[in-house]
Design a protein around this motif. Structure first.
Motif, short mmCIF file in Angstrom:
data_model
loop_
_atom_site.label_atom_id
_atom_site.label_comp_id
_atom_site.label_asym_id
_atom_site.label_seq_id
_atom_site.Cartn_x
_atom_site.Cartn_y
_atom_site.Cartn_z
N GLU A 20 -68.28 50.84 -3.49
CA GLU A 20 -69.13 49.78 -2.92
C GLU A 20 -68.43 49.14 -1.72
OE1 GLU A 20 -70.28 46.73 -5.71
OE2 GLU A 20 -71.80 45.94 -4.32
N PHE A 21 -67.12 48.96 -1.86
CA PHE A 21 -66.33 48.41 -0.74
C PHE A 21 -66.43 49.33 0.48
CE2 PHE A 21 -62.29 49.03 1.52
CZ PHE A 21 -62.14 47.79 2.12
N ASN A 22 -66.31 50.62 0.24
CA ASN A 22 -66.36 51.58 1.36
C ASN A 22 -67.71 51.52 2.05
OD1 ASN A 22 -63.76 52.45 0.96
ND2 ASN A 22 -64.34 54.17 -0.35
N SER A 23 -68.77 51.45 1.24
CA SER A 23 -70.08 51.50 1.87
C SER A 23 -70.40 50.17 2.58
CB SER A 23 -71.10 51.95 0.82
OG SER A 23 -72.09 51.05 0.65
N LEU A 24 -70.00 49.03 2.00
CA LEU A 24 -70.22 47.74 2.69
C LEU A 24 -69.38 47.66 3.97
CD1 LEU A 24 -70.16 45.47 -0.50
CD2 LEU A 24 -72.11 45.68 1.08
N SER A 25 -68.18 48.21 3.91
CA SER A 25 -67.30 48.17 5.09
C SER A 25 -67.87 49.03 6.20
CB SER A 25 -65.90 48.68 4.73
OG SER A 25 -65.31 47.81 3.81
N PHE A 26 -68.39 50.19 5.82
CA PHE A 26 -69.01 51.06 6.83
C PHE A 26 -70.15 50.30 7.52
CE2 PHE A 26 -72.41 53.88 8.12
CZ PHE A 26 -71.74 54.67 9.04
N LEU B 92 -69.10 40.51 1.15
CA LEU B 92 -70.10 41.25 1.93
C LEU B 92 -71.39 41.48 1.15
CD1 LEU B 92 -67.99 43.91 3.90
CD2 LEU B 92 -69.11 41.88 4.81
N SER B 93 -71.33 41.37 -0.17
CA SER B 93 -72.55 41.62 -0.94
C SER B 93 -73.25 40.33 -1.34
CB SER B 93 -72.22 42.44 -2.20
OG SER B 93 -71.32 41.70 -3.01
N ASN B 94 -72.70 39.19 -0.93
CA ASN B 94 -73.28 37.90 -1.32
C ASN B 94 -73.64 37.15 -0.03
OD1 ASN B 94 -73.32 35.09 -1.83
ND2 ASN B 94 -72.08 35.33 -3.68
N SER B 95 -74.94 37.02 0.24
CA SER B 95 -75.34 36.51 1.56
C SER B 95 -74.81 35.11 1.82
CB SER B 95 -76.85 36.57 1.73
OG SER B 95 -77.45 35.83 0.71
N LEU C 183 -61.15 32.34 -1.33
CA LEU C 183 -60.83 31.64 -2.58
C LEU C 183 -62.04 31.64 -3.52
CD1 LEU C 183 -58.80 28.61 -1.15
CD2 LEU C 183 -57.91 30.62 -2.37
N LYS C 184 -63.23 31.44 -2.95
CA LYS C 184 -64.45 31.46 -3.79
C LYS C 184 -64.66 32.85 -4.39
CE LYS C 184 -67.30 27.80 -1.87
NZ LYS C 184 -68.51 27.48 -1.10
N ALA C 185 -64.46 33.87 -3.57
CA ALA C 185 -64.63 35.25 -4.08
C ALA C 185 -63.64 35.49 -5.22
CB ALA C 185 -64.41 36.25 -2.95
N HIS D 245 -57.41 44.55 -5.40
CA HIS D 245 -57.78 43.13 -5.30
C HIS D 245 -58.48 42.79 -3.98
CE1 HIS D 245 -57.85 39.00 -6.51
NE2 HIS D 245 -57.20 38.63 -5.41
N GLY D 246 -57.89 43.18 -2.86
CA GLY D 246 -58.47 42.88 -1.55
C GLY D 246 -59.86 43.50 -1.41
N ALA D 247 -59.99 44.73 -1.88
CA ALA D 247 -61.28 45.43 -1.77
C ALA D 247 -62.34 44.72 -2.60
CB ALA D 247 -61.13 46.88 -2.22
N ARG D 248 -61.94 44.17 -3.75
CA ARG D 248 -62.90 43.43 -4.57
C ARG D 248 -63.33 42.15 -3.87
NH1 ARG D 248 -60.16 44.00 -10.59
NH2 ARG D 248 -61.18 45.96 -11.17
N ILE D 249 -62.38 41.49 -3.21
CA ILE D 249 -62.71 40.25 -2.48
C ILE D 249 -63.74 40.57 -1.38
CG2 ILE D 249 -61.81 38.49 -0.87
CD1 ILE D 249 -59.13 38.67 -2.41
N VAL D 250 -63.46 41.61 -0.62
CA VAL D 250 -64.38 41.99 0.48
C VAL D 250 -65.75 42.33 -0.10
CG1 VAL D 250 -64.82 43.69 2.29
CG2 VAL D 250 -62.51 42.79 1.98
#
Ligand code: PMP
Length: 432
Positions: free
Chosen positions: A106-112, A333-336, A83-85, A324-329
């Motif tokens: 960015e989603f692909n690389s963070l997911s990897f 994943l990019s915000n500690s 919800l915050k994302a 949308h889902g990829a943006r949430i992830v």
């Protein structure tokens, strides 16, 4: 008619008008449609149960068939970090333009990195062909189509027995053959590791073998780290191609790094394999269809070719994935700070499942069941493979309005502190 006859000989016109088709009766001609030859498909085992559950008017009915997390009130759970994302995304005023066929980079690389770890050699050398997929199922089916077209050896996928009910249909649908290898000992309710080794040793060289990376569905039993190390050696020796289905990273041990042990160990050992990733369970993004497929290449040139073919398969099926889902992830994943919050929420979900497993086992003992139900506690992840027989499953559904799959698998997420005693009582009644 005359006009038509100028173009077609009489016979063809007569045929077009149906006068030369004595085999088709007038009645048939009237009733047959374009699609009258389409046979009815058998219903998906789980969605069929959901339908039956919906029709059941008993107020105390319980659905333990679907693998989706529920809170202790039996309600779906939207993670606060998600919800915050979404709030952050809203404030960014992003547009809704198409993603590229391969998805958000960015989603692909963070997911990897989430799957393989940030210090992974494959990632450092840029050998991972990672594309966004329609969640885990999309990754499986994309890999199946890719393998059907390009896997250079026998097009058979070896699956653990038992496995998730959709595995064989997905591979068969793409034109691959499927075969089983032993995985579970139905007598001891544990992993049949010896049987697994025995069968995998017999698999022909250069075959494709699917492994559940963690939280095996439906049995909830995973190989230990030592067993994975041995399996890695076997895969190497036998020159097998491993395909990891990682639909529950974080859901087995509440630690995503632990849960990725097999994937990271195979990678450390320089094996070339593929991984299907899903954010349905660990981030609760079920309906957002968010996941990835990674195929590890031998060189950057090979990687570019693999990516180009995956993109072609995507382009010709659904063109490009939802954003949308990829943006949430990506936000999480990019915000500690957000990632920390997610990890705490994930832990919370897993801990509820662990404690409700124990509550169910204890309640069965309290009911006076003579069976040993310790396997419910030993199993990990979303499910318990209870050992209930199909006739007991029928009985618990008919007499107690508890819905589960015929193989006796229950979604532990559907068990709560409020219904656990009722479920235990019903399980005892049908198994005594
Ligand atoms: N693999 C396994 C083993 C699963 O249990 C599931 C979900 N039940 C999936 C893949 C696919 O899930 P999704 O498509 O929602 O990611």
């Amino acid at each position: 008619m005359q006009h038509l006859q100028n173009y077609f000989p009489t016979l063809v016109v007569e045929t077009l008008l149906g006068r030369n088709s004595p085999k088709i009766s007038r009645h048939e001609r009237k009733t047959s449609t374009w699609w009258s030859g389409v046979p009815k498909a058998s219903p998906d085992s789980i969605f069929g149960i959901v339908e039956a559950f919906k029709k059941d008017e008993t107020p105390h009915k319980i659905n333990l068939s679907v693998g989706a997390y529920r809170d202790d009130n039996g309600k779906p759970y939207v993670l606060p970090s998600v919800l915050k994302a979404e709030e952050i995304l809203k404030s960014k005023n992003l547009n809704k333009e198409y993603a590229l066929a391969e998805g958000l980079s960015e989603f692909n690389s963070l997911s990897f990195d989430y799957a393989f770890g940030t210090c992974n050699e494959v990632g450092k050398k840029g050998l991972n062909a990672t594309v966004q997929t329609l969640s885990g199922t999309g990754a499986l089916s994309l890999f199946a189509s890719f393998a059907k077209k390009f896997f250079p050896h026998a097009k058979t996928m070896y699956l653990p027995k038992p496995t998730w009910g959709n595995h064989a249909p997905v591979f068969k649908n793409a034109g691959l053959e499927t075969k089983d290898y032993k995985y579970y000992d139905f007598k001891t309710f544990g992993l049949d590791y010896d049987g697994m080794l025995e069968d995998l040793c017999k698999v022909p060289e250069h075959s494709m073998v699917l492994f559940h990376a963690c939280a095996h569905n439906p049995t909830g039993m995973d190989p230990s780290k030592e067993q994975w190390e041995e399996l890695c050696e076997l895969v190497k020796q036998k020159k097998l191609f491993a395909f990891f289905d990682m639909a529950y990273q974080g859901f087995a041990t509440e630690n995503p790094d632990n849960d990725a042990f097999a994937v990271r160990h195979f990678s450390k050992n320089n094996l070339k394999f593929a991984v299907a990733q899903s954010y349905s369970k660990n981030l609760g993004l079920y309906g957002e269809r968010t996941g990835t497929l990674t195929v590890i290449a031998d060189s950057q040139e090979e990687r570019a070719k693999i990516i180009s073919q995956l993109k072609t398969l995507i382009r010709t099926t659904y063109s490009n994935p939802p954003i949308h889902g990829a943006r949430i992830v990506t936000e999480i994943l990019s915000n500690s700070q957000l990632k920390k919050e997610w990890m705490a929420e994930l832990k919370g979900m897993v801990q509820r499942l662990v404690s409700i497993r124990k509550a169910l086992r204890d309640a069965l003992v309290k009911e006076g069941s003579k069976h040993n139900w310790d396997h419910i506690v030993k199993q990990v992840g979303m499910f318990s493979y209870t050992g209930m027989k199909p006739e007991q499953v029928d009985k618990i559904t008919k007499e107690h309005h508890i819905y589960l799959t015929k193989d006796g698998r229950i979604s532990i997420a559907g068990v709560t502190t409020k219904n656990v005693e009722y479920i235990a009582c019903a399980m005892h009644q049908v198994t005594k």
